[in-house]
Design an enzyme around this catalytic site. Structure first.
Site, PDB file in Angstrom:
ATOM      1  N   GLN A  49     -12.565 -21.265 -11.775  1.00  0.00           N
ATOM      2  CA  GLN A  49     -11.581 -20.848 -12.787  1.00  0.00           C
ATOM      3  C   GLN A  49     -12.229 -20.222 -14.024  1.00  0.00           C
ATOM      4  OE1 GLN A  49      -8.811 -24.075 -13.455  1.00  0.00           O
ATOM      5  NE2 GLN A  49      -7.984 -23.904 -11.369  1.00  0.00           N
ATOM      6  N   GLU A 108       7.497 -21.862 -19.906  1.00  0.00           N
ATOM      7  CA  GLU A 108       7.759 -20.791 -18.920  1.00  0.00           C
ATOM      8  C   GLU A 108       6.488 -20.431 -18.162  1.00  0.00           C
ATOM      9  OE1 GLU A 108       9.959 -17.303 -19.350  1.00  0.00           O
ATOM     10  OE2 GLU A 108      11.812 -18.419 -19.359  1.00  0.00           O
TER      11      GLU A 108
END
Ligand code: MYA
Length: 629
Positions: A537, A447
């Protein structure tokens, strides 16, 4: 026992006949959806207010250094009397079903949910919890749904995924975006469990990069149907579903250039359309009871009326289905965490070592307390998000992603620490924690991996902050920008929102939000759009971590304030939990924000990048073995 579950749906219909409700509460997207043409809706909903300059979302606003408490304080109470009654009627039989009938160990070893369990779940209405009652579902709100999936999560995550893949994502698209005809045609059979659903997005070459899917849909010359070709992998319920939400690419002519380009589309696909086959059930680490399989799509002809949304809406339909389902994961995992905590305290309270119960040792107390604190945060986040959704608030996607990240990591922590508390016993299969741990591992991956969701949270928030910065620049509001850069408070404070005994913690949260806003502004000024580049990141992860902690702080501040104001029996316990969490979170936030800009930290990221590049290009670790051979 079965009798008590058998009559439940009819009981509910009786008690709530007067107002059938749908999946998203009073200001439902469904009602909204029906009134407008599809692609316009997708654009408006999916961008979640991207075109508006101000958003309601608390989490979004912290990126501007702003405190917008209306969605958080006071802790929303969204169930009316009737909804509460309905829910109470469901909770006990549901728990009893899982205690008496469902056997998680058997499901795990059989690698399927036992037939009697599946039948019982269908009879309870568990396959259509949020489908409106007039379409054979229970018509529950998000908050009611959360409470029930919490019970599922505390007993059997394999069953949870079977149910969740079906309704949280499998047919959620029909609920959210289906036309009245599509709902009428598909939802009754899906809600009763006569048919199963699956959500088909992931492909061999596109997991996290969901926009890169290759499955193709070609419109027939007579415009009556699309022919789909492609393949999907790791589809939960893929081998057992009858109805699939399938995402594909279709060619269109670009109005500006006149050239052909691909765009995304979503379809409701029936297995019976032909051209759909599936692979063998995947052998997995956990959630073995749930079916996972590849799906092969060969010349599957799908009528045009089975499109969900419009041409070009597929990606956003997919994203919004996922956004809408994530709170359920937090709720389910809150149940799992409770299970782990109960196992730990049961053992720690009676296991004697060194002449005393091990619960008297600080080392064990810290484990138990941290599990309890993380559970409190998870539970608060889950019900805050579900309540906001029930209130019709549309800007919840960052909060939902945060709740999924936090819950999946907190639950993992709890399972790990519970096994540690139980020692050798925890490691044994019969204890049950081993299965829970295997089941839990996937929650940080599917998910949306937590890594991708962290980037989603931080980049969505920074884009929102960037828009404000841009317009501030245009309007020459330099003083405001300067203030923010320096971390000077916007003047907003959370201390007026909380119970008196939590003022200090609220001040910590307000200060953290100010510093957070300043860090985001500085990063935006320094990097501009390049902040999205992969090398940043390392920094973005730290900012995301700080955002998660801030949301955790306000969730517990709000909940504990309500408990204190309403004199709940657990109020003093919650006060201690909240103060402790806020105190520790403040320190973590300060550290993460420092590490988002500090030159020493930046040097460390350069080293991390270099080490990784070196070993990847070497195809293995580089250092010589200590023995030299
Ligand atoms: S299902 C498979 C799950 N897969 C994923 O989650 C894929 C993850 N990837 C992504 O989410 C996207 O590709 C990312 C964006 C985020 C990486 N909401 O240029 P962009 C808009 C709304 O950033 P990309 C599974 O695991 C964005 O604003 N909008 O896109 C089954 C922009 O809009 P605009 C969004 O870099 C598990 C546009 O899209 C969102 O390509 C089974 C492009 O954005 C968003 N989230 O990638 C679980 N993201 O153009 C069972 C982007 O207007 C359930 N946008 O500016 C279990 C339930 C629990 C138990 C229950 C028990 C009952």
């Amino acid at each position: 026992m079965f009798r008590s579950v058998r009559y439940l749906p009819s009981l509910i219909q009786k008690s709530a006949l007067s107002h059938s409700r749908n999946v998203v509460g009073p200001c439902s997207q469904l009602q909204w959806r029906e009134a407008r043409p599809s692609s316009q809706i997708q654009k408006r909903e999916a961008s979640s207010g991207a075109e508006s300059s101000e958003m309601n979302s608390f989490a979004m606003n912290i990126f501007r250094g702003d405190i917008k408490p209306s969605t958080i304080f006071p802790f929303p109470e969204v169930l009316n009397e009737e909804q509460e009654e309905t829910l109470k009627m469901l909770v006990d039989p549901c728990a009893k079903f899982f205690e008496d009938i469902n056997d998680p160990a058997a499901n795990d070893s059989l690698e399927k949910v036992e037939d009697n369990s599946l039948e019982g779940l269908k009879e309870m209405g568990a396959f259509g919890l949020q489908v409106p009652q007039d379409l054979s579902g229970l018509g529950l709100t998000n908050t009611q749904y959360a409470r029930l999936v919490e019970i599922v999560g505390s007993h059997d995550l394999g069953v949870g995924i079977t149910l969740g893949a079906h309704q949280s994502i499998g047919f959620k698209g029909i609920l959210l975006y289906g036309t009245p005809e599509q709902k009428q045609k598909y939802l009754p059979d899906l809600a009763t469990g006569q048919k199963m659903a699956a959500f088909c997005l992931t492909e061999p070459s596109c997991g996290s990069d969901a926009a890169g899917i290759k499955t193709r849909a070609i419109l027939s010359p007579d415009g009556t149907h699309y022919t789909l070709n492609g393949g999907k992998i790791w589809i939960s319920n893929g081998g057992v579903a009858d109805v699939f939400t399938v995402f594909a690419k279709t060619p269109i002519v670009d109005e500006k250039t006149g050239k052909e380009k691909d765009t995304s589309v979503a379809f409701i696909v029936e297995r019976g359309f032909g051209g759909i086959t599936h692979g063998a059930p995947e052998k997995k680490m956990g959630i073995k009871a749930s079916n996972t399989a590849a799906l092969f799509i060969d010349d599957c002809k799908v009528p045009v009326e089975n499109m969900l949304g419009g041409v070009g809406d597929g990606f956003k339909v997919a994203m919004n289905i996922l956004n809408n389902g994530r709170f359920g994961m937090a709720a389910a995992l809150s149940g799992t965490m409770k299970y782990c905590i109960n196992k730990s305290i049961e053992h720690a309270g009676q296991r004697v070592q060194f002449k005393t119960e091990i619960s008297n040792f600080g080392a064990i107390q810290e484990k138990i307390s941290r599990m309890v604190m993380k559970h409190y945060v998870t539970e608060s986040m889950a019900y805050l998000v579900s309540a906001n959704m029930d209130q019709g608030i549309k800007e919840f996607q960052i909060e939902a992603a945060i709740s999924k990240i936090y819950a999946s990591e907190a639950a993992w922590f709890c399972a790990d620490e519970a096994i540690q508390v139980l020692g050798g016993m925890g490691y044994m299969k019969e204890c049950g924690l081993e299965r829970v741990m295997r089941d839990l591992r996937i929650f940080r991956i599917f998910e949306g991996t937590n890594d991708i969701l962290r980037l989603f949270v931080v980049l969505t928030g920074m884009e929102y902050a960037g828009r404000a910065l841009k317009s501030a620049g245009k309007m020459g509001v330099a003083a405001d920008m300067l203030k923010r850069r320096l971390g000077i408070s916007s003047g907003d404070s959370l201390s007026t929102q909380v119970h008196g005994s939590l003022k200090e913690s609220a001040d910590q949260a307000s200060k953290s939000i100010n510093e957070f806003g300043a860090t985001v502004t500085n990063l935006l000024i320094k990097h501009g759009k390049k902040v999205k580049d992969p090398e940043h990141q390392f920094v973005l992860n730290r900012v995301a971590e700080a955002a998660i902690d801030i949301y955790g702080m306000v969730a517990v501040l709000s909940r504990a304030s309500r408990s204190l104001e309403q004199n709940h029996s657990s109020a003093q316990h919650e006060l201690v939990l909240t103060k402790l969490f806020c105190d520790e979170a403040t320190e973590r936030i300060a550290m993460n924000l420092r590490d988002a800009s500090d030159s020493k930290a930046l040097q460390r990221y350069t080293s991390l990048a270099r080490i990784s590049k070196d070993v990847v290009s070497n195809n293995g670790t580089l250092q010589q073995h200590p023995l030299g051979f």
